[in-house]
Design an enzyme around this catalytic site. Structure first.
Site, PDB file in Angstrom:
ATOM      1  N   TYR A 112      76.204  98.083  -3.265  1.00 57.06           N
ATOM      2  CA  TYR A 112      75.663  97.718  -4.615  1.00 57.06           C
ATOM      3  C   TYR A 112      74.108  98.282  -4.371  1.00 57.06           C
ATOM      4  CZ  TYR A 112      78.751  94.751  -7.012  1.00 57.06           C
ATOM      5  OH  TYR A 112      79.936  94.318  -7.741  1.00 57.06           O
ATOM      6  N   ASP A 115      85.319  85.346  -5.438  1.00 61.48           N
ATOM      7  CA  ASP A 115      86.396  85.925  -4.560  1.00 61.48           C
ATOM      8  C   ASP A 115      85.766  86.639  -3.548  1.00 61.48           C
ATOM      9  OD1 ASP A 115      85.826  87.546  -6.834  1.00 61.48           O
ATOM     10  OD2 ASP A 115      87.275  89.103  -5.916  1.00 61.48           O
ATOM     11  N   ASP A 126     114.178 118.533  18.058  1.00 61.90           N
ATOM     12  CA  ASP A 126     113.254 118.981  16.889  1.00 61.90           C
ATOM     13  C   ASP A 126     113.563 120.575  16.727  1.00 61.90           C
ATOM     14  OD1 ASP A 126     111.699 119.380  14.868  1.00 61.90           O
ATOM     15  OD2 ASP A 126     109.732 119.282  16.056  1.00 61.90           O
TER      16      ASP A 126
HETATM   17  C1  SPV Z   1     105.833 117.659  13.597  1.00 63.08           C
HETATM   18  O1  SPV Z   1     105.170 116.603  13.460  1.00 63.08           O
HETATM   19  O2  SPV Z   1     107.173 117.555  13.659  1.00 63.08           O
HETATM   20  C2  SPV Z   1     104.996 118.822  13.812  1.00 63.08           C
HETATM   21  C3  SPV Z   1     103.621 118.780  14.369  1.00 63.08           C
HETATM   22  O3  SPV Z   1     105.523 119.811  13.393  1.00 63.08           O
HETATM   23  S1  SPV Z   1     103.960 119.446  15.909  1.00 63.08           S
HETATM   24  O4  SPV Z   1     104.817 118.501  16.655  1.00 63.08           O
HETATM   25  O5  SPV Z   1     102.533 119.480  16.612  1.00 63.08           O
HETATM   26  O6  SPV Z   1     104.332 120.642  16.134  1.00 63.08           O
HETATM   27 MG    MG Z   2     107.564 119.803  13.169  1.00 69.85          MG
END
Ligand code: SPV
Ligand code: MG
Length: 430
Positions: free
Chosen positions: A75, A92, A203
């Protein structure tokens, strides 16, 4: 007549607010302060009604002399401007994160012999129904647009990965008090690496979109924050355009697609993965097709450039990123696996010369001694902490499994685990 100041952050007026306003009115001429959207979003949910509408709502109330905007939770500035005789607040704020704010109000008021008047804060039934706000905030239409809005007023957003309902809840609920106020994550990153790893898969775009969308649904059921999906390469253009519409319908705020082709491998392998970058023209076509396909105004397609990862240099990265923006990308992500942020900072400086406003996203997994503040100072608008919840959970779980196996009983892991009582009480509405 005394001047009275009272600040509100609410979207919805109920009896509790009106009662406190009535009491304030009896003390003198009432000025209402309205917190900015940014200040509200910093400590609770994103406001459903924007600042202007909330301001108009209070201006129309009998007994309110004028309405002003309070820029921060603190504030001090507004009190110095207004120098009110009295500040009114519910009691509160005696405890919790507001206690510091209250203390500063008391000290500031002392400068001109001002007074703090506190009334008992009552949780009205309406207040309880306000928790239903979360339901509204999680609806696709409301949630989808929130990333673009946050980017428009917050210099740099902080996103954290989630790969299921539980990690979604952690990203949604985690708050910390810092000397600069309460901090929480702005957005949820649904990483391909973490989504795949959580399923015990590599992945490599093996976990298909149907499965990725299931993960998103799971996260969405228990969260309200905007979702940024790691869309890998985006796949075939013909598939991408359908997927864009599905993501929008679900309420995803943005998809990030990367300029690689062939079998996609994780970028953190660096040049060792033998990855091939897509042609600029082909990738631009994919971006443009996605932008063409989207139905809403607020869904974002962010183009991820892998030039620095693949050793192609800054000039190539710049050429590509400017082309992607021209093709319609709403933001760019520039990735690096260097241990320092130098090449990212050099890129940002050069990119910003020709493009001062397209949002820049980074994933500082390898150069993680750099703070969000430093990244923001180099023109970066979103920082993604891409894999840390799964990477911290895995060793903890592995250690528990090994300890039980070694001892033939679970007693030794008692201190490594939350109690049964805690886990039973962890989730809402059980
Ligand atoms: C993921 O988190 O899947 C990414 C970012 O694509 S990296 O793993 O850094 O490529
Ligand atoms: Mg990725």
């Amino acid at each position: 007549m005394k001047s009275v100041y009272i600040c509100f952050s609410t979207d919805i007026l109920h009896n509790g607010h009106l009662n406190i306003l009535k009491k304030a009115e009896q003390l003198g001429e009432v000025t209402v302060g309205i917190l900015t959207d940014e200040a509200i979003a910093s400590y609770k949910h994103y406001p459903l009604l924007p600042l202007e509408e909330r301001k108009a709502m209070f201006e129309s109330l009998k007994g309110v002399h004028r309405v002003v905007v309070q820029e921060s939770l603190d504030y001090t500035d507004i009190l110095h401007q207004l120098k009110p005789d009295i500040v009114v607040h519910g009691d509160d704020w005696l405890v919790g994160y507001q206690a510091n704010i209250r203390q500063k109000v008391i000290e500031t008021l002392k400068e001109w012999d001002g007074e703090l008047v506190e009334y008992p804060y009552t949780v009205t039934p309406t207040e309880e129904t306000l928790s239903a706000l979360d339901q509204l905030l999680s609806l696709p239409e409301t949630r989808r647009s929130r990333l673009k809005k946050l980017l428009s007023y917050k210099p740099c957003l902080s996103a954290m990965e989630a790969h299921d309902g539980l990690t979604g809840l952690i990203v949604e609920k985690t708050r910390v008090e810092t000397p600069n106020g309460t901090r929480q994550f702005d957005a949820i990153w649904v990483s391909s690496l973490c989504d795949s790893t959580a399923k015990g898969k590599p992945d490599i775009e093996l976990v298909d979109m149907t499965s990725r969308l299931n993960t998103i649904e799971e996260i969405m059921e228990v969260t309200t924050k905007p979702i940024v999906l790691d869309g890998d390469t985006g796949g075939q253009i013909e598939h991408f355009v359908y997927n864009v519409q599905t993501m929008e319908r679900l309420g995803v705020s943005a998809v990030i697609i990367e300029d690689k082709k062939g079998l996609k491998k994780n970028s953190l392998f660096g040049t060792g993965a033998g990855q091939v970058q897509d042609d600029i023209e082909a990738f631009c076509q994919k971006i443009a097709a996605g932008k063409n396909a989207q139905k809403s105004k607020d869904f974002m397609i962010i183009a991820r450039c892998e030039s620095l990862i693949l050793g192609m240099g800054q000039e190539d990265a710049l050429k590509r990123c400017h082309a992607y923006v021209k093709a319609g990308a709403d933001g760019i992500m520039i990735h690096s696996v260097q241990k320092t942020p130098d090449e990212i900072f050099a890129f940002c400086q050069a990119f910003r010369k020709d493009d001062p406003k397209t949002p820049i996203v980074v994933v500082p997994t390898t150069y993680n001694t750099t703070t969000e503040e430093e990244l923001a100072a180099h023109g970066i608008n979103m920082v993604i902490h891409a894999n840390h919840l799964i990477r911290s959970a895995f060793p903890a779980m592995q250690k528990t499994a090994q300890t039980i196996l070694a001892h033939g009983r679970s007693y030794e892991v008692n201190d490594m685990c939350m109690s049964i009582k805690e886990i039973l009480g962890l989730l809402p509405n059980q």
